[in-house]
Design a protein around this motif. Structure first.
Motif, PDB file in Angstrom:
ATOM      1  N   GLY A 167      -3.485  -0.894  17.190  1.00  0.00           N
ATOM      2  CA  GLY A 167      -4.230  -1.817  16.337  1.00  0.00           C
ATOM      3  C   GLY A 167      -3.818  -1.648  14.884  1.00  0.00           C
ATOM      4  N   GLY A 168      -3.590  -0.388  14.470  1.00  0.00           N
ATOM      5  CA  GLY A 168      -3.110  -0.127  13.120  1.00  0.00           C
ATOM      6  C   GLY A 168      -1.737  -0.720  12.872  1.00  0.00           C
ATOM      7  N   PHE A 169      -0.838  -0.617  13.854  1.00  0.00           N
ATOM      8  CA  PHE A 169       0.496  -1.194  13.693  1.00  0.00           C
ATOM      9  C   PHE A 169       0.431  -2.713  13.544  1.00  0.00           C
ATOM     10  CE2 PHE A 169       2.338   2.739  15.683  1.00  0.00           C
ATOM     11  CZ  PHE A 169       3.160   3.044  14.615  1.00  0.00           C
ATOM     12  N   LEU A 170      -0.438  -3.357  14.300  1.00  0.00           N
ATOM     13  CA  LEU A 170      -0.553  -4.811  14.215  1.00  0.00           C
ATOM     14  C   LEU A 170      -0.942  -5.269  12.808  1.00  0.00           C
ATOM     15  CD1 LEU A 170      -2.294  -5.833  17.569  1.00  0.00           C
ATOM     16  CD2 LEU A 170      -0.079  -6.624  16.738  1.00  0.00           C
ATOM     17  N   PHE A 171      -1.818  -4.519  12.160  1.00  0.00           N
ATOM     18  CA  PHE A 171      -2.315  -4.923  10.850  1.00  0.00           C
ATOM     19  C   PHE A 171      -1.518  -4.308   9.696  1.00  0.00           C
ATOM     20  CE2 PHE A 171      -5.908  -5.762  13.575  1.00  0.00           C
ATOM     21  CZ  PHE A 171      -6.443  -6.931  13.059  1.00  0.00           C
ATOM     22  N   GLY A 172      -0.871  -3.165   9.929  1.00  0.00           N
ATOM     23  CA  GLY A 172      -0.288  -2.429   8.825  1.00  0.00           C
ATOM     24  C   GLY A 172       1.177  -2.665   8.552  1.00  0.00           C
ATOM     25  N   ILE A 173       1.942  -3.092   9.551  1.00  0.00           N
ATOM     26  CA  ILE A 173       3.385  -3.221   9.376  1.00  0.00           C
ATOM     27  C   ILE A 173       3.776  -4.202   8.268  1.00  0.00           C
ATOM     28  CG2 ILE A 173       5.402  -4.250  10.502  1.00  0.00           C
ATOM     29  CD1 ILE A 173       5.233  -1.385  11.097  1.00  0.00           C
ATOM     30  N   PRO A 174       3.183  -5.407   8.163  1.00  0.00           N
ATOM     31  CA  PRO A 174       3.647  -6.348   7.121  1.00  0.00           C
ATOM     32  C   PRO A 174       3.611  -5.768   5.713  1.00  0.00           C
ATOM     33  CG  PRO A 174       2.265  -7.489   8.712  1.00  0.00           C
ATOM     34  CD  PRO A 174       2.161  -6.034   9.034  1.00  0.00           C
ATOM     35  N   LEU A 175       2.579  -4.998   5.364  1.00  0.00           N
ATOM     36  CA  LEU A 175       2.492  -4.447   4.014  1.00  0.00           C
ATOM     37  C   LEU A 175       3.547  -3.372   3.771  1.00  0.00           C
ATOM     38  CD1 LEU A 175       0.779  -4.792   1.453  1.00  0.00           C
ATOM     39  CD2 LEU A 175      -0.585  -2.839   2.181  1.00  0.00           C
ATOM     40  N   LEU A 176       4.046  -2.766   4.826  1.00  0.00           N
ATOM     41  CA  LEU A 176       5.094  -1.754   4.671  1.00  0.00           C
ATOM     42  C   LEU A 176       6.396  -2.376   4.169  1.00  0.00           C
ATOM     43  CD1 LEU A 176       4.562   0.568   7.744  1.00  0.00           C
ATOM     44  CD2 LEU A 176       4.609   1.271   5.370  1.00  0.00           C
ATOM     45  N   TYR A 177       6.549  -3.667   4.331  1.00  0.00           N
ATOM     46  CA  TYR A 177       7.738  -4.355   3.845  1.00  0.00           C
ATOM     47  C   TYR A 177       7.443  -5.033   2.506  1.00  0.00           C
ATOM     48  CZ  TYR A 177      10.369  -3.666   8.173  1.00  0.00           C
ATOM     49  OH  TYR A 177      11.061  -3.116   9.223  1.00  0.00           O
ATOM     50  N   THR A 178       6.714  -4.349   1.649  1.00  0.00           N
ATOM     51  CA  THR A 178       6.365  -4.873   0.334  1.00  0.00           C
ATOM     52  C   THR A 178       6.823  -3.882  -0.724  1.00  0.00           C
ATOM     53  OG1 THR A 178       4.428  -5.965   1.294  1.00  0.00           O
ATOM     54  CG2 THR A 178       4.507  -5.777  -1.101  1.00  0.00           C
ATOM     55  N   MET A 179       7.833  -4.255  -1.486  1.00  0.00           N
ATOM     56  CA  MET A 179       8.443  -3.358  -2.449  1.00  0.00           C
ATOM     57  C   MET A 179       7.464  -2.924  -3.536  1.00  0.00           C
ATOM     58  SD  MET A 179      12.019  -4.035  -4.466  1.00  0.00           S
ATOM     59  CE  MET A 179      12.771  -4.623  -2.950  1.00  0.00           C
ATOM     60  N   GLU A 180       6.581  -3.840  -3.934  1.00  0.00           N
ATOM     61  CA  GLU A 180       5.632  -3.507  -5.002  1.00  0.00           C
ATOM     62  C   GLU A 180       4.720  -2.353  -4.613  1.00  0.00           C
ATOM     63  OE1 GLU A 180       7.314  -7.391  -5.726  1.00  0.00           O
ATOM     64  OE2 GLU A 180       6.387  -6.485  -3.959  1.00  0.00           O
ATOM     65  N   VAL A 181       4.369  -2.283  -3.335  1.00  0.00           N
ATOM     66  CA  VAL A 181       3.517  -1.182  -2.878  1.00  0.00           C
ATOM     67  C   VAL A 181       4.289   0.141  -2.929  1.00  0.00           C
ATOM     68  CG1 VAL A 181       2.102  -0.312  -0.973  1.00  0.00           C
ATOM     69  CG2 VAL A 181       2.210  -2.760  -1.421  1.00  0.00           C
ATOM     70  N   TRP A 182       5.592   0.103  -2.628  1.00  0.00           N
ATOM     71  CA  TRP A 182       6.398   1.327  -2.757  1.00  0.00           C
ATOM     72  C   TRP A 182       6.388   1.803  -4.203  1.00  0.00           C
ATOM     73  CZ3 TRP A 182      11.287  -1.331  -0.298  1.00  0.00           C
ATOM     74  CH2 TRP A 182      11.004  -1.680   1.030  1.00  0.00           C
ATOM     75  N   TRP A 183       6.529   0.864  -5.137  1.00  0.00           N
ATOM     76  CA  TRP A 183       6.587   1.241  -6.545  1.00  0.00           C
ATOM     77  C   TRP A 183       5.244   1.785  -7.032  1.00  0.00           C
ATOM     78  CZ3 TRP A 183       9.275  -3.959  -8.162  1.00  0.00           C
ATOM     79  CH2 TRP A 183      10.610  -3.918  -7.751  1.00  0.00           C
ATOM     80  N   ILE A 184       4.171   1.111  -6.648  1.00  0.00           N
ATOM     81  CA  ILE A 184       2.843   1.565  -7.072  1.00  0.00           C
ATOM     82  C   ILE A 184       2.599   2.986  -6.616  1.00  0.00           C
ATOM     83  CG2 ILE A 184       0.363   1.211  -6.757  1.00  0.00           C
ATOM     84  CD1 ILE A 184       0.915  -1.782  -6.643  1.00  0.00           C
ATOM     85  N   GLY A 185       2.947   3.271  -5.386  1.00  0.00           N
ATOM     86  CA  GLY A 185       2.743   4.617  -4.867  1.00  0.00           C
ATOM     87  C   GLY A 185       3.590   5.663  -5.555  1.00  0.00           C
ATOM     88  N   SER A 186       4.643   5.222  -6.273  1.00  0.00           N
ATOM     89  CA  SER A 186       5.555   6.171  -6.902  1.00  0.00           C
ATOM     90  C   SER A 186       5.025   6.710  -8.226  1.00  0.00           C
ATOM     91  CB  SER A 186       6.921   5.509  -7.137  1.00  0.00           C
ATOM     92  OG  SER A 186       7.474   5.075  -5.904  1.00  0.00           O
ATOM     93  N   TYR A 187       4.172   5.930  -8.904  1.00  0.00           N
ATOM     94  CA  TYR A 187       3.767   6.373 -10.240  1.00  0.00           C
ATOM     95  C   TYR A 187       2.250   6.403 -10.463  1.00  0.00           C
ATOM     96  CZ  TYR A 187       3.226   1.330 -11.088  1.00  0.00           C
ATOM     97  OH  TYR A 187       2.857   0.016 -11.012  1.00  0.00           O
ATOM     98  N   ILE A 188       1.464   6.091  -9.450  1.00  0.00           N
ATOM     99  CA  ILE A 188       0.023   6.005  -9.641  1.00  0.00           C
ATOM    100  C   ILE A 188      -0.577   7.383  -9.890  1.00  0.00           C
ATOM    101  CG2 ILE A 188      -0.834   6.331  -7.294  1.00  0.00           C
ATOM    102  CD1 ILE A 188      -1.787   3.430  -9.607  1.00  0.00           C
ATOM    103  N   GLU A 189      -1.658   7.426 -10.651  1.00  0.00           N
ATOM    104  CA  GLU A 189      -2.310   8.685 -10.981  1.00  0.00           C
ATOM    105  C   GLU A 189      -3.065   9.253  -9.776  1.00  0.00           C
ATOM    106  OE1 GLU A 189      -2.104  10.369 -13.763  1.00  0.00           O
ATOM    107  OE2 GLU A 189      -0.759   8.900 -14.679  1.00  0.00           O
ATOM    108  N   PRO A 190      -3.128  10.591  -9.668  1.00  0.00           N
ATOM    109  CA  PRO A 190      -3.836  11.212  -8.535  1.00  0.00           C
ATOM    110  C   PRO A 190      -5.298  10.793  -8.428  1.00  0.00           C
ATOM    111  CG  PRO A 190      -2.471  12.838  -9.639  1.00  0.00           C
ATOM    112  CD  PRO A 190      -2.428  11.599 -10.482  1.00  0.00           C
ATOM    113  N   ILE A 191      -5.966  10.608  -9.553  1.00  0.00           N
ATOM    114  CA  ILE A 191      -7.384  10.241  -9.510  1.00  0.00           C
ATOM    115  C   ILE A 191      -7.558   8.851  -8.890  1.00  0.00           C
ATOM    116  CG2 ILE A 191      -7.354   9.264 -11.835  1.00  0.00           C
ATOM    117  CD1 ILE A 191     -10.234  11.211 -10.147  1.00  0.00           C
ATOM    118  N   ILE A 192      -6.583   7.963  -9.141  1.00  0.00           N
ATOM    119  CA  ILE A 192      -6.646   6.622  -8.542  1.00  0.00           C
ATOM    120  C   ILE A 192      -6.367   6.707  -7.045  1.00  0.00           C
ATOM    121  CG2 ILE A 192      -5.630   4.312  -8.552  1.00  0.00           C
ATOM    122  CD1 ILE A 192      -5.111   4.620 -11.492  1.00  0.00           C
TER     123      ILE A 192
END
Length: 292
Positions: free
Chosen positions: A27-52
């Motif tokens: 069920g997780g794969f059905l809903f989660g895979i499309p967002l994994l192919y989003t470059m902006e999410v890769w970038w956000i995860g690279s520099y976001i603050e730990p508190i966020i």
């Protein structure tokens, strides 16, 4: 005799628990895979603050908790805040593990990735996976116990020509819907640049495994009739391979349609792009097969 009975009950409980976790995973794969192919999410995860990142985890947990209070990914859901809280932790953990595995598979996390960058990518990408785990039972049809037992008494149905065409059409439509939103983006060329031939083989295996699990192992509706149907490709593995080939065809067509590939491009570029887009397209194809 009592110990034997207790052992059998314990084994059945373990098997049920494993089956429910498998259901949550796919069920997780059905809903989660499309967002994994989003470059902006890769970038956000690279520099976001730990508190966020901590805030993202807390918000995700609260949303999953609200889902689990009403449904949850387990069939024999137990009432109570404590049980919902525990099940929400499990759903969040499943989402994190699934996101981590796919990020490693797509080479977004490697041995050279800094730990803080890897953690940020995993947390952000785990959000849709965790929600998919929580929504697996409420939004996806499940095989009922009554129909499941009655199907043992029914004769094995031979897959007719119309049924086969409907299955192929559903696979193709589901694959096109998913591939249509990813093919025109720059994510596929980016992923292709980091994918070596051995990793492409792993992606093929993962695509087949996830497709098989969604249609034949997760316990969604019509699972048993699909396993028992006979036709040109009588086994679930044969049907899974056919579905994967159809999804690859849909991926190649979408890449050509959006001019990401042309007939003058070398064959290995076609192969890389198609296999990488084939992973989410295959999941879309599996979702399409669930709908019929």
């Amino acid at each position: 005799m009592v110990k034997l009975l207790q052992t059998q009950q314990h084994s059945q409980a373990c098997l049920l628990e494993i089956h429910q976790i498998i259901r949550g995973v796919f069920g997780g794969f059905l809903f989660g895979i499309p967002l994994l192919y989003t470059m902006e999410v890769w970038w956000i995860g690279s520099y976001i603050e730990p508190i966020i990142l901590l805030g993202v985890l807390i918000i995700t947990y609260l949303v999953v908790f609200l889902f689990n209070r009403s449904e949850g990914f387990r069939k024999n859901r137990r009432d109570g805040i404590v049980h919902a809280a525990i099940e929400s932790v499990e759903a969040l953990a499943i989402g994190i593990v699934c996101a981590t595995v796919i990020l490693i598979l797509l080479r977004r996390i490697t041995g050279e990735t800094p730990i803080d960058e890897a953690l940020g990518k995993v947390i952000f990408e785990s959000v849709p996976f965790s929600l998919g785990v929580a929504m697996a039972r409420s939004l996806l049809p499940e095989q009922s116990a009554e129909s499941d037992s009655s199907q043992y008494l029914q004769p094995i149905k031979k897959l007719g020509f119309r049924d086969m065409i409907a299955d192929i059409s559903a696979t193709l439509i589901g694959a096109i819907i998913v591939a249509f939103s990813i093919a025109p983006t720059d994510e596929i060329p980016t992923l292709a640049a980091a994918a070596s031939p051995p990793w492409l083989l792993v992606i093929i295996a993962a695509s087949l495994l996830i497709s098989y699990g969604i249609v034949f192992a997760a316990g969604f509706a019509h699972q048993r009739p699909r396993r028992l149907q006979k036709g040109i490709l009588p086994t679930p593995i044969g049907k899974t391979i056919l579905s994967y080939l159809i999804s690859l065809l849909a991926s190649a067509l979408m890449l050509w349609f959006f001019n990401r590939l042309s007939l003058s491009d070398p064959w290995f570029l076609w192969l890389r792009y198609t296999l990488l887009l084939g992973l989410p397209a295959t999941i879309g194809g599996a979702a399409g097969r669930l709908a019929i």
